[in-house]
Design a protein around this motif. Structure first.
Motif, mmCIF file in Angstrom:
data_model
loop_
_atom_site.group_PDB
_atom_site.id
_atom_site.type_symbol
_atom_site.label_atom_id
_atom_site.label_comp_id
_atom_site.label_asym_id
_atom_site.label_seq_id
_atom_site.Cartn_x
_atom_site.Cartn_y
_atom_site.Cartn_z
ATOM 1 N N ALA A 54 15.450 65.656 42.523
ATOM 2 C CA ALA A 54 16.628 65.611 41.746
ATOM 3 C C ALA A 54 17.437 67.332 41.797
ATOM 4 C CB ALA A 54 16.376 65.204 40.413
ATOM 5 N N THR A 55 16.602 68.087 41.839
ATOM 6 C CA THR A 55 17.084 69.203 41.803
ATOM 7 C C THR A 55 17.738 69.718 43.418
ATOM 8 O OG1 THR A 55 15.772 70.365 40.202
ATOM 9 C CG2 THR A 55 16.814 71.848 41.687
ATOM 10 N N VAL A 56 16.872 69.113 44.224
ATOM 11 C CA VAL A 56 17.561 69.382 45.692
ATOM 12 C C VAL A 56 18.673 68.725 45.893
ATOM 13 C CG1 VAL A 56 16.860 68.605 48.292
ATOM 14 C CG2 VAL A 56 15.153 69.488 46.577
ATOM 15 N N SER A 57 18.724 67.334 45.302
ATOM 16 C CA SER A 57 19.945 66.769 45.089
ATOM 17 C C SER A 57 21.220 67.390 44.767
ATOM 18 C CB SER A 57 19.893 65.398 44.746
ATOM 19 O OG SER A 57 20.985 64.622 44.903
ATOM 20 N N PHE A 58 20.989 67.883 43.367
ATOM 21 C CA PHE A 58 22.064 68.589 42.953
ATOM 22 C C PHE A 58 22.510 70.017 43.527
ATOM 23 C CE2 PHE A 58 19.778 67.520 38.831
ATOM 24 C CZ PHE A 58 20.351 65.969 38.760
ATOM 25 N N VAL A 59 21.480 70.567 44.181
ATOM 26 C CA VAL A 59 21.977 71.848 45.063
ATOM 27 C C VAL A 59 22.757 71.633 46.297
ATOM 28 C CG1 VAL A 59 21.117 73.808 46.100
ATOM 29 C CG2 VAL A 59 20.062 73.361 44.011
ATOM 30 N N LEU A 60 22.252 70.797 47.093
ATOM 31 C CA LEU A 60 22.583 70.083 48.355
ATOM 32 C C LEU A 60 24.042 69.594 48.340
ATOM 33 C CD1 LEU A 60 19.565 69.394 50.468
ATOM 34 C CD2 LEU A 60 20.684 71.834 50.364
ATOM 35 N N ASN A 61 24.183 68.791 47.248
ATOM 36 C CA ASN A 61 25.264 68.069 47.098
ATOM 37 C C ASN A 61 26.236 68.757 46.229
ATOM 38 O OD1 ASN A 61 24.468 65.795 48.577
ATOM 39 N ND2 ASN A 61 23.518 64.913 46.923
ATOM 40 N N ASN A 62 25.706 70.048 45.772
ATOM 41 C CA ASN A 62 26.831 70.631 44.717
ATOM 42 C C ASN A 62 27.251 70.008 43.430
ATOM 43 O OD1 ASN A 62 28.009 73.246 44.001
ATOM 44 N ND2 ASN A 62 29.922 72.652 45.137
ATOM 45 N N LYS A 88 18.618 77.833 43.528
ATOM 46 C CA LYS A 88 19.493 77.295 44.548
ATOM 47 C C LYS A 88 19.122 77.948 45.817
ATOM 48 C CE LYS A 88 23.626 76.551 41.860
ATOM 49 N NZ LYS A 88 25.015 77.096 41.472
ATOM 50 N N ALA A 89 18.741 79.342 45.772
ATOM 51 C CA ALA A 89 18.311 79.885 46.934
ATOM 52 C C ALA A 89 17.181 79.323 47.624
ATOM 53 C CB ALA A 89 18.297 81.795 46.552
ATOM 54 N N ARG A 90 16.144 79.052 46.879
ATOM 55 C CA ARG A 90 14.954 78.566 47.537
ATOM 56 C C ARG A 90 15.096 77.242 48.048
ATOM 57 N NH1 ARG A 90 12.669 79.291 42.468
ATOM 58 N NH2 ARG A 90 11.805 77.106 42.308
ATOM 59 N N VAL A 91 15.847 76.334 47.361
ATOM 60 C CA VAL A 91 16.381 74.982 47.916
ATOM 61 C C VAL A 91 17.174 75.095 49.385
ATOM 62 C CG1 VAL A 91 17.763 73.032 47.701
ATOM 63 C CG2 VAL A 91 16.243 73.953 45.742
ATOM 64 N N LEU A 92 18.118 76.036 49.070
ATOM 65 C CA LEU A 92 18.918 76.163 50.429
ATOM 66 C C LEU A 92 17.891 76.916 51.597
ATOM 67 C CD1 LEU A 92 22.102 77.619 49.123
ATOM 68 C CD2 LEU A 92 21.903 75.261 50.028
#
Length: 335
Positions: free
Chosen positions: A25-33, A44-48
């Motif tokens: 879910a966190t990956v989705s929140f970050v990548l989909n802004n 955010k930095a870790r996910v990106l």
């Protein structure tokens, strides 16, 4: 025979989540802004970084399914035929739409039936459809798109289209402006170039009609002449020019005008003494001709204005009217 290796498995958001040490879910929140979900800058930095390391690319169709719409603005590809002026304007529009988070996609399908075209576009579930050649849209086609949930419908057209946010763009006014100018300069036997390239007839025919309407009011004549964008075609037209007894030409746009003007001069036909020449679009090359080319400048609404209007249509379903195109004569030495 060497044994073929199986294709590597596609990288998924679960792989990104494992590498970054976060939930999917966190990956989705970050990548989909995704707005409304607070994620720390460090997370955010870790996910990106994980997505970059793995080469992960989000699945647009799946994202659209979750959101109920895509971030795609679909444009029928007939715009490529209009010319350099509109092509440059569309490049600016791409940047302005990107500012709003939209991706512009050109649709190259060719359809004789507007409703069939609309069904094909609707299958992709874009956020918006932007038709530069909006005179081909119909109320029935717009209804197909709206039933698919597409609220951002905008078209440049000579007349209002029910269900579509219409920006006035009448190609007849371009031909009319050219004819008015030539007649005011004392010309009475006007040729209008009809490009033979595929896709240009839809723009050339109303320009011809606009010139004909003006000529009918002034005891002048308008003669359509076919021209392909080749030196051979221009030379053939120039060699038969004297037989046609024409004293002016509106050459569709600046590119055709420059091509024909060089062919006329090569045949010893003086411009503008024997033949006045008018182009359209006010491209840089019009100023560089010898003599400099008279042209019709098309004053268009800014790309930023159109992008803002599309965004408002997508978000709310309504938007204020947009000023239409104006055809303005730029008088130079060829007329």
């Amino acid at each position: 025979m060497a044994e073929e290796k199986p294709a590597p498995a596609a990288i998924t958001s679960a792989d990104v989540a494992r590498l970054a040490g976060v939930s999917r879910a966190t990956v989705s929140f970050v990548l989909n802004n995704t707005q409304g979900h607070r994620v720390s800058d460090a997370t955010k930095a870790r996910v990106l970084a994980a997505a970059k390391d793995l080469g992960y690319v989000p699945h647009a169709a799946a994202r659209s399914l979750r959101a109920g719409r895509s971030n795609m603005v679909l444009m029928p590809a007939s715009i490529s035929a209009i010319g350099r002026l509109v092509s440059d304007w569309v490049d600016d529009l791409h940047s302005e739409l990107d500012r709003h988070g939209y991706t512009t996609v050109l649709h190259a399908g060719r359809f004789a039936d507007p409703v069939a075209a609309a069904r094909s576009w609707a299958e992709l579930r874009p956020s918006a459809v932007l038709a530069i050649d909006g005179d081909r849209l119909t109320a029935q086609a717009a209804q197909v798109l709206r039933r698919a949930g597409i609220r951002g419908l905008l078209a440049f057209a000579s007349h209002p289209v029910d269900g579509v946010h219409t920006v006035p763009f009448d190609h007849a006014s371009i031909g009319a402006a050219a004819a008015e100018h030539l007649i005011a300069r004392g010309r009475r036997r006007i040729a209008v170039v009809m490009p033979q390239e595929r896709g240009l007839q839809a723009f050339a025919e109303p320009r011809l009609a606009g010139a004909q309407a003006v000529a009918a009011r002034h005891m002048a004549t308008v003669t359509p002449v076919g021209l392909s964008y080749t030196s051979e075609s221009a030379t053939a037209l120039a060699r038969g020019w004297a037989e046609r007894n024409l004293d002016a030409v509106f050459a569709f746009n600046d590119e055709y005008a420059a091509l024909l003007m060089h062919a006329l001069r090569a045949e010893g036909i003086a411009v503008p003494d024997e033949v006045a020449v008018v182009g359209s679009d006010d491209l840089v090359l019009s100023r560089l001709q010898d003599p400099p080319l008279t042209t019709i400048r098309l004053d268009l609404p800014s790309a930023a204005c159109i992008a803002d209007t599309l965004h408002e249509l997508i978000e709310t379903g309504t938007a204020p009217p947009v000023p239409g195109m104006e055809a303005v004569v730029v008088h130079r030495q060829t007329s």
